[in-house]
Design a protein around this motif. Structure first.
Motif, short mmCIF file in Angstrom:
data_model
loop_
_atom_site.label_atom_id
_atom_site.label_comp_id
_atom_site.label_asym_id
_atom_site.label_seq_id
_atom_site.Cartn_x
_atom_site.Cartn_y
_atom_site.Cartn_z
N HIS A 49 57.20 65.99 137.06
CA HIS A 49 58.57 66.53 136.80
C HIS A 49 58.49 68.28 136.36
CE1 HIS A 49 59.26 62.20 136.91
NE2 HIS A 49 60.60 62.60 136.98
N LEU A 50 58.95 68.95 137.01
CA LEU A 50 58.70 70.52 136.63
C LEU A 50 59.07 70.86 135.43
CD1 LEU A 50 57.80 73.12 137.76
CD2 LEU A 50 60.16 73.37 138.58
N VAL A 51 60.30 70.48 134.95
CA VAL A 51 60.70 70.67 133.53
C VAL A 51 59.96 70.15 132.41
CG1 VAL A 51 62.68 70.43 132.04
CG2 VAL A 51 63.50 70.74 134.36
N VAL A 52 59.33 68.90 132.54
CA VAL A 52 58.49 68.48 131.64
C VAL A 52 57.32 69.15 131.66
CG1 VAL A 52 57.14 66.31 131.17
CG2 VAL A 52 59.46 66.10 131.75
N ARG A 53 56.55 69.53 132.91
CA ARG A 53 55.54 70.21 132.94
C ARG A 53 55.59 71.53 132.44
NH1 ARG A 53 54.91 69.90 138.34
NH2 ARG A 53 55.02 72.07 139.12
N ASN A 54 56.56 72.35 132.63
CA ASN A 54 56.75 73.63 132.09
C ASN A 54 56.81 73.54 130.70
OD1 ASN A 54 56.93 74.71 134.56
ND2 ASN A 54 59.25 74.90 134.82
N GLY A 55 57.36 72.44 129.96
CA GLY A 55 57.36 72.59 128.72
C GLY A 55 56.16 72.20 128.22
N ILE A 56 55.40 71.36 128.68
CA ILE A 56 53.99 71.18 128.21
C ILE A 56 53.19 72.34 128.31
CG2 ILE A 56 51.64 69.85 128.48
CD1 ILE A 56 53.65 67.44 129.66
N LYS A 57 53.17 73.25 129.39
CA LYS A 57 52.69 74.37 129.49
C LYS A 57 52.79 75.21 128.51
CE LYS A 57 51.15 77.77 133.14
NZ LYS A 57 51.28 78.86 132.10
N LEU A 58 54.04 75.33 128.12
CA LEU A 58 54.46 76.38 127.15
C LEU A 58 53.76 75.95 125.73
CD1 LEU A 58 58.13 76.97 127.81
CD2 LEU A 58 56.47 78.59 127.89
N LEU A 59 53.90 74.74 125.62
CA LEU A 59 53.13 74.22 124.12
C LEU A 59 51.65 74.56 124.17
CD1 LEU A 59 53.12 72.60 121.46
CD2 LEU A 59 52.92 70.46 123.11
N LEU A 60 51.08 74.16 125.50
CA LEU A 60 49.61 74.40 125.44
C LEU A 60 49.06 75.83 125.20
CD1 LEU A 60 48.59 71.90 128.17
CD2 LEU A 60 48.40 71.60 125.85
N ASN A 95 43.38 78.68 121.37
CA ASN A 95 42.04 78.22 121.94
C ASN A 95 42.15 77.28 122.96
OD1 ASN A 95 43.47 76.15 120.34
ND2 ASN A 95 41.60 74.96 120.18
N PHE A 96 43.41 77.36 123.71
CA PHE A 96 43.70 76.64 125.02
C PHE A 96 43.92 77.47 126.11
CE2 PHE A 96 45.92 72.61 122.85
CZ PHE A 96 44.76 72.35 122.09
N GLU A 97 43.63 77.33 127.23
CA GLU A 97 43.50 77.88 128.51
C GLU A 97 44.28 76.99 129.80
OE1 GLU A 97 41.57 80.98 131.68
OE2 GLU A 97 40.40 80.23 129.93
N VAL A 98 45.17 76.90 130.00
CA VAL A 98 45.72 76.31 131.42
C VAL A 98 45.30 76.94 132.38
CG1 VAL A 98 47.86 75.18 132.27
CG2 VAL A 98 47.88 75.44 129.95
N VAL A 99 44.50 76.30 133.30
CA VAL A 99 43.72 76.84 134.42
C VAL A 99 44.49 76.15 135.60
CG1 VAL A 99 41.52 77.32 133.41
CG2 VAL A 99 41.97 74.99 134.41
N GLY A 100 45.51 75.20 135.27
CA GLY A 100 46.02 74.76 136.76
C GLY A 100 47.23 73.80 136.31
N GLU A 101 48.12 73.80 136.84
CA GLU A 101 49.40 72.88 136.53
C GLU A 101 50.15 72.49 137.94
OE1 GLU A 101 52.58 74.31 136.28
OE2 GLU A 101 52.53 76.37 136.38
N VAL A 102 49.93 71.39 138.17
CA VAL A 102 50.53 71.09 139.40
C VAL A 102 51.35 69.54 139.42
CG1 VAL A 102 48.65 72.03 140.88
CG2 VAL A 102 48.22 69.57 139.76
N GLY A 103 51.79 69.31 140.38
CA GLY A 103 52.78 68.07 140.48
C GLY A 103 52.14 66.90 141.05
N SER A 104 50.82 66.51 141.36
CA SER A 104 50.34 65.46 141.84
C SER A 104 48.75 65.53 141.67
CB SER A 104 50.50 65.51 143.37
OG SER A 104 49.72 66.33 144.13
N GLY A 105 48.32 64.17 141.78
CA GLY A 105 47.03 64.10 141.55
C GLY A 105 46.40 64.76 142.70
N LYS A 106 46.66 64.60 143.91
CA LYS A 106 46.16 65.23 145.11
C LYS A 106 45.81 66.64 145.07
CE LYS A 106 46.36 66.01 150.11
NZ LYS A 106 45.94 67.33 150.07
N GLU A 107 46.72 67.44 144.24
CA GLU A 107 46.40 68.85 143.94
C GLU A 107 45.58 69.09 142.90
OE1 GLU A 107 50.70 71.18 144.21
OE2 GLU A 107 51.24 68.89 143.50
N ILE A 108 45.39 68.21 142.21
CA ILE A 108 44.26 68.44 141.08
C ILE A 108 42.82 68.28 141.68
CG2 ILE A 108 43.16 67.37 139.16
CD1 ILE A 108 45.63 68.80 138.04
#
Length: 219
Positions: free
Chosen positions: A12-23, A28-41
């Motif tokens: 869910h893009l909106v949820v993902r964006n919200g979590i990313k903003l928080l992180l 001391n946090f660095e988001v190195v990848g944020e995707v919409g499926s396990g396959k993309e991970i």
């Protein structure tokens, strides 16, 4: 200060964006990848992108959260997985930890608790969010209270014949059918049934069966 590298899998893009903003708000946090499926991970990992923490939902297309946890473990990667999901049942919690997850959070978790969880898991800890922990503790307390109220079968002083009659009553047999099964007279069976009702202080046969089930006298 070495940063904790984090990958995020949330469909869910909106949820993902919200979590990313928080992180991203944590120094001391660095988001190195944020995707919409396990396959993309898995594609990112195959491409050589390194991460310390993987935060994943469970219900995703292509490769779901449980499959992703298993695959990360199978690849022998030193990645600590945190589940962040709407699913709050014991089965999903147990399965996630069984497959290798280090933490389990529900999506209405407070920002402070999520941040604490990431830091705690990065240091080698394991974590279950407060909401689920309290829920499971309450359930355990309720279960223990029920067990405490159970009567010790020995206190009832039931004979082996009475237990046989009780077991057959639990199977739904009538007095006549029980008499034929145990080679007793119908009147004898009726006597045993009444004795069971008296000893268990039950109002009638249905109440007797309910009592027997609750106290483990029959299964």
């Amino acid at each position: 200060m070495k940063k904790i590298k984090i990958m995020l899998a949330e469909d869910h893009l909106v949820v993902r964006n919200g979590i990313k903003l928080l992180l991203d708000s944590q120094d001391n946090f660095e988001v190195v990848g944020e995707v919409g499926s396990g396959k993309e991970i898995l594609d990112l990992l195959s491409a050589g992108v390194e991460t310390d923490i993987l935060i994943t939902d469970l219900g995703m297309h292509n490769v779901d959260g449980i499959q992703l946890i298993k695959e990360v473990k199978a690849r022998n990667l030193a990645i600590k997985v945190i589940v962040l999901t709407m699913l709050d049942c014991e089965q999903h919690v147990a399965k996630s930890f069984e497959c290798g997850a280090k933490a389990y959070l529900v999506k209405n978790v407070a920002a402070e608790e999520l941040i604490f969880c990431v830091n705690h898991v990065a240091k080698g800890g394991r974590f279950l969010c407060e909401e689920l922990m309290i829920k499971f503790i309450d359930k355990l307390i309720e279960k223990n209270a029920t067990q405490i109220n159970k009567i010790d079968p020995a206190e009832l002083d039931l004979s082996s014949r009475e237990l046989e009659v009780l077991e057959l009553l639990g199977e739904g047999l009538t007095n006549l059918e029980i008499s034929k099964r145990l080679f007793l007279s119908k009147r004898t069976v009726e006597g045993h049934r009444q004795s069971l009702i008296d000893k268990t202080k039950s109002k009638n046969t249905p109440a007797l069966i309910k009592f027997a089930l609750q106290n483990g006298l029959i299964h």
